[in-house]
Scaffold this active site. Structure first.
Site, PDB file in Angstrom:
ATOM      1  N   SER A  10       0.859  -1.186   0.000  1.00 43.15           N
ATOM      2  CA  SER A  10       0.000   0.000   0.000  1.00 43.15           C
ATOM      3  C   SER A  10       0.890   1.228   0.000  1.00 43.15           C
ATOM      4  O   SER A  10       2.045   1.177   0.425  1.00 43.15           O
ATOM      5  CB  SER A  10      -0.942   0.000   1.208  1.00 43.15           C
ATOM      6  OG  SER A  10      -0.232  -0.159   2.427  1.00 43.15           O
ATOM      7  N   GLU A  12       1.068   5.653   0.543  1.00 44.33           N
ATOM      8  CA  GLU A  12       0.456   6.867   1.081  1.00 44.33           C
ATOM      9  C   GLU A  12       0.835   8.084   0.245  1.00 44.33           C
ATOM     10  O   GLU A  12       1.999   8.251  -0.142  1.00 44.33           O
ATOM     11  CB  GLU A  12       0.906   7.091   2.521  1.00 44.33           C
ATOM     12  CG  GLU A  12       0.304   8.355   3.141  1.00 44.33           C
ATOM     13  CD  GLU A  12       0.755   8.581   4.559  1.00 44.33           C
ATOM     14  OE1 GLU A  12       0.292   7.816   5.441  1.00 44.33           O
ATOM     15  OE2 GLU A  12       1.576   9.488   4.804  1.00 44.33           O
ATOM     16  N   THR A  43      -3.493  11.533   3.020  1.00 46.73           N
ATOM     17  CA  THR A  43      -3.360  12.141   4.345  1.00 46.73           C
ATOM     18  C   THR A  43      -4.307  13.313   4.572  1.00 46.73           C
ATOM     19  O   THR A  43      -4.910  13.851   3.655  1.00 46.73           O
ATOM     20  CB  THR A  43      -1.921  12.616   4.595  1.00 46.73           C
ATOM     21  OG1 THR A  43      -1.617  13.667   3.661  1.00 46.73           O
ATOM     22  CG2 THR A  43      -0.927  11.483   4.432  1.00 46.73           C
ATOM     23  N   ALA A  46      -2.574  18.791   9.324  1.00 47.07           N
ATOM     24  CA  ALA A  46      -2.634  19.163  10.743  1.00 47.07           C
ATOM     25  C   ALA A  46      -3.810  20.100  10.978  1.00 47.07           C
ATOM     26  O   ALA A  46      -4.009  21.064  10.252  1.00 47.07           O
ATOM     27  CB  ALA A  46      -1.332  19.833  11.170  1.00 47.07           C
ATOM     28  N   ASP A 104      -2.349  15.583  13.987  1.00 48.26           N
ATOM     29  CA  ASP A 104      -1.362  16.499  14.548  1.00 48.26           C
ATOM     30  C   ASP A 104      -2.020  17.826  14.892  1.00 48.26           C
ATOM     31  O   ASP A 104      -2.782  18.384  14.099  1.00 48.26           O
ATOM     32  CB  ASP A 104      -0.231  16.745  13.549  1.00 48.26           C
ATOM     33  CG  ASP A 104       0.514  15.464  13.217  1.00 48.26           C
ATOM     34  OD1 ASP A 104       0.698  14.640  14.141  1.00 48.26           O
ATOM     35  OD2 ASP A 104       0.893  15.282  12.048  1.00 48.26           O
ATOM     36  N   TYR A 140       2.531   3.387  16.989  1.00 42.65           N
ATOM     37  CA  TYR A 140       3.895   3.909  17.151  1.00 42.65           C
ATOM     38  C   TYR A 140       4.797   2.904  17.859  1.00 42.65           C
ATOM     39  O   TYR A 140       4.843   2.863  19.087  1.00 42.65           O
ATOM     40  CB  TYR A 140       3.857   5.210  17.958  1.00 42.65           C
ATOM     41  CG  TYR A 140       3.304   6.383  17.201  1.00 42.65           C
ATOM     42  CD1 TYR A 140       4.144   7.353  16.664  1.00 42.65           C
ATOM     43  CD2 TYR A 140       1.936   6.532  17.012  1.00 42.65           C
ATOM     44  CE1 TYR A 140       3.643   8.436  15.960  1.00 42.65           C
ATOM     45  CE2 TYR A 140       1.413   7.609  16.301  1.00 42.65           C
ATOM     46  CZ  TYR A 140       2.276   8.560  15.785  1.00 42.65           C
ATOM     47  OH  TYR A 140       1.775   9.616  15.076  1.00 42.65           O
ATOM     48  N   HIS A 144       4.740   7.398  20.548  1.00 44.36           N
ATOM     49  CA  HIS A 144       4.339   8.737  20.100  1.00 44.36           C
ATOM     50  C   HIS A 144       5.068   9.776  20.951  1.00 44.36           C
ATOM     51  O   HIS A 144       5.241   9.583  22.162  1.00 44.36           O
ATOM     52  CB  HIS A 144       2.824   8.891  20.242  1.00 44.36           C
ATOM     53  CG  HIS A 144       2.272  10.133  19.629  1.00 44.36           C
ATOM     54  ND1 HIS A 144       2.377  11.365  20.258  1.00 44.36           N
ATOM     55  CD2 HIS A 144       1.628  10.357  18.459  1.00 44.36           C
ATOM     56  CE1 HIS A 144       1.805  12.286  19.492  1.00 44.36           C
ATOM     57  NE2 HIS A 144       1.350  11.699  18.402  1.00 44.36           N
ATOM     58  N   GLU A 153       1.703   3.530  25.617  1.00 45.49           N
ATOM     59  CA  GLU A 153       1.519   3.436  24.162  1.00 45.49           C
ATOM     60  C   GLU A 153       0.693   2.196  23.810  1.00 45.49           C
ATOM     61  O   GLU A 153      -0.218   2.264  22.982  1.00 45.49           O
ATOM     62  CB  GLU A 153       2.888   3.377  23.475  1.00 45.49           C
ATOM     63  CG  GLU A 153       2.829   3.489  21.975  1.00 45.49           C
ATOM     64  CD  GLU A 153       2.351   4.853  21.507  1.00 45.49           C
ATOM     65  OE1 GLU A 153       1.488   4.878  20.606  1.00 45.49           O
ATOM     66  OE2 GLU A 153       2.818   5.879  22.040  1.00 45.49           O
ATOM     67  N   PHE A 211      11.482  14.776   9.728  1.00 44.95           N
ATOM     68  CA  PHE A 211      10.305  13.942   9.962  1.00 44.95           C
ATOM     69  C   PHE A 211      10.482  13.104  11.227  1.00 44.95           C
ATOM     70  O   PHE A 211       9.529  12.902  11.979  1.00 44.95           O
ATOM     71  CB  PHE A 211      10.063  13.007   8.767  1.00 44.95           C
ATOM     72  CG  PHE A 211       9.691  13.715   7.492  1.00 44.95           C
ATOM     73  CD1 PHE A 211       8.977  14.906   7.513  1.00 44.95           C
ATOM     74  CD2 PHE A 211      10.058  13.190   6.259  1.00 44.95           C
ATOM     75  CE1 PHE A 211       8.642  15.571   6.351  1.00 44.95           C
ATOM     76  CE2 PHE A 211       9.719  13.842   5.083  1.00 44.95           C
ATOM     77  CZ  PHE A 211       9.010  15.025   5.121  1.00 44.95           C
ATOM     78  N   HIS A 261       3.585  -0.814   4.022  1.00 45.13           N
ATOM     79  CA  HIS A 261       2.933   0.435   3.630  1.00 45.13           C
ATOM     80  C   HIS A 261       4.034   1.475   3.415  1.00 45.13           C
ATOM     81  O   HIS A 261       4.811   1.764   4.327  1.00 45.13           O
ATOM     82  CB  HIS A 261       1.991   0.895   4.748  1.00 45.13           C
ATOM     83  CG  HIS A 261       1.233   2.144   4.433  1.00 45.13           C
ATOM     84  ND1 HIS A 261       0.160   2.167   3.578  1.00 45.13           N
ATOM     85  CD2 HIS A 261       1.385   3.427   4.881  1.00 45.13           C
ATOM     86  CE1 HIS A 261      -0.334   3.403   3.509  1.00 45.13           C
ATOM     87  NE2 HIS A 261       0.402   4.176   4.281  1.00 45.13           N
TER      88      HIS A 261
END
Length: 279
Positions: A10, A12, A43, A46, A104, A140, A144, A153, A211, A261
């Site tokens: 997949s 993004e 996506t 934010a 975000d 995550y 995170h 988490e 990032f 992904h």
């Protein structure tokens, strides 16, 4: 190029902001379609900053043949009514998969939207549209940035899973042990949802380091030093980055991950090079 894929794939994308970016995205998705992926995802900016652009991009991609397209939807997508209106639009176009995220918080914005956490958004979707949407969520492996501990988490992820999800996709990482350790702890916590590793091919050192800062991804020191050693030699960075990503993906596939992904950043070459090497 029309090879039968040997593992789940997949990709993004993010909504283009300019006509030039749209041309690049359409070219990218056309090239990546030939790899026979399971789906594309798009996506959500934010603070819900691309809510309209996300829907437009999703519907644009859906005009092409396969694969299915999964929109991201964050807790900052507006009021419950605005989110409902958006979901109704997706249903009208035959889109019944959603990637639900907390999202975000934009800089300077003190809080998130009406829904505080992804599990609340997931519960809302299932309540308003029972037995309608398949829900994908993020997770995550390296925690995170706002989460206080590894145990927390796992707890927060389980809350999302218990709200009703079909799959999870991880934030990108460079250490396969982080992924396998995370999956192991999830299984011990009673989580049996498939967890697909998210991978971002390395093409630009300064960008990917930035990032990492946003996402809490750990870049091993040796990898940082190796990339720094190339200086401004972008070709060497891309060549090394592709070789590194191929090895990382192969380690994951050798251990039986459910798929991969790719975070493409709307570019095709690096992802194509990696997938073709793996096939």
């Amino acid at each position: 190029m029309n090879k039968q894929k040997q593992f789940g794939l997949s990709f993004e994308f993010f909504p283009p902001k300019t006509p030039e970016q749209k041309v690049i995205l359409l070219d990218t998705q056309e090239k990546l379609r030939k790899l026979n992926p399971d789906f594309f995802s798009v996506t959500f900016g934010a603070g819900g900053s691309t809510i309209t652009a996300t829907a437009e991009t999703v519907l644009e991609l859906k005009t092409h043949e396969t694969p299915k397209v999964i929109p991201h939807l964050s807790c900052m997508g507006g009021t419950p009514q605005e989110i409902e209106d958006l979901l109704n639009q997706y249903i009208q176009h035959g889109i019944t998969d959603i990637l639900a995220l907390r999202g975000d918080v934009p800089s300077g914005m003190g809080s998130v939207g009406y829904f505080r956490y992804a599990n609340e958004l997931i519960e809302f979707i299932h309540e308003k549209y029972p037995n309608t949407f398949n829900i994908t969520v993020g997770c995550y492996p390296e925690i995170h940035p706002e989460t206080e501990s590894f145990e927390s988490e796992i707890k927060y992820f389980k809350q999302k899973v218990d709200a009703g999800v079909n799959r999870a996709i991880t934030q990108f990482f460079f250490n396969p042990d982080a992924y396998f350790n995370y999956v192991d702890h999830c299984e011990k916590a009673g989580i049996d949802t498939p967890i697909t590793p998210g991978i971002m091919p390395i093409t630009n050192f300064s960008n990917i380091k930035r990032f990492c800062g946003f996402c809490g991804t750990d870049m091993p020191r040796w990898l940082q030093y190796k990339l720094q050693s190339y200086g401004d030699d972008r070709k060497s960075i891309q060549q090394f980055g592709t070789e590194f990503t191929i090895k990382l993906c192969q380690q994951l596939l050798d251990q039986g991950v459910p798929g991969i992904h790719f975070y493409t950043l709307n570019r095709a070459k690096a992802t194509l090079d990696v997938v073709e090497a793996l096939q």
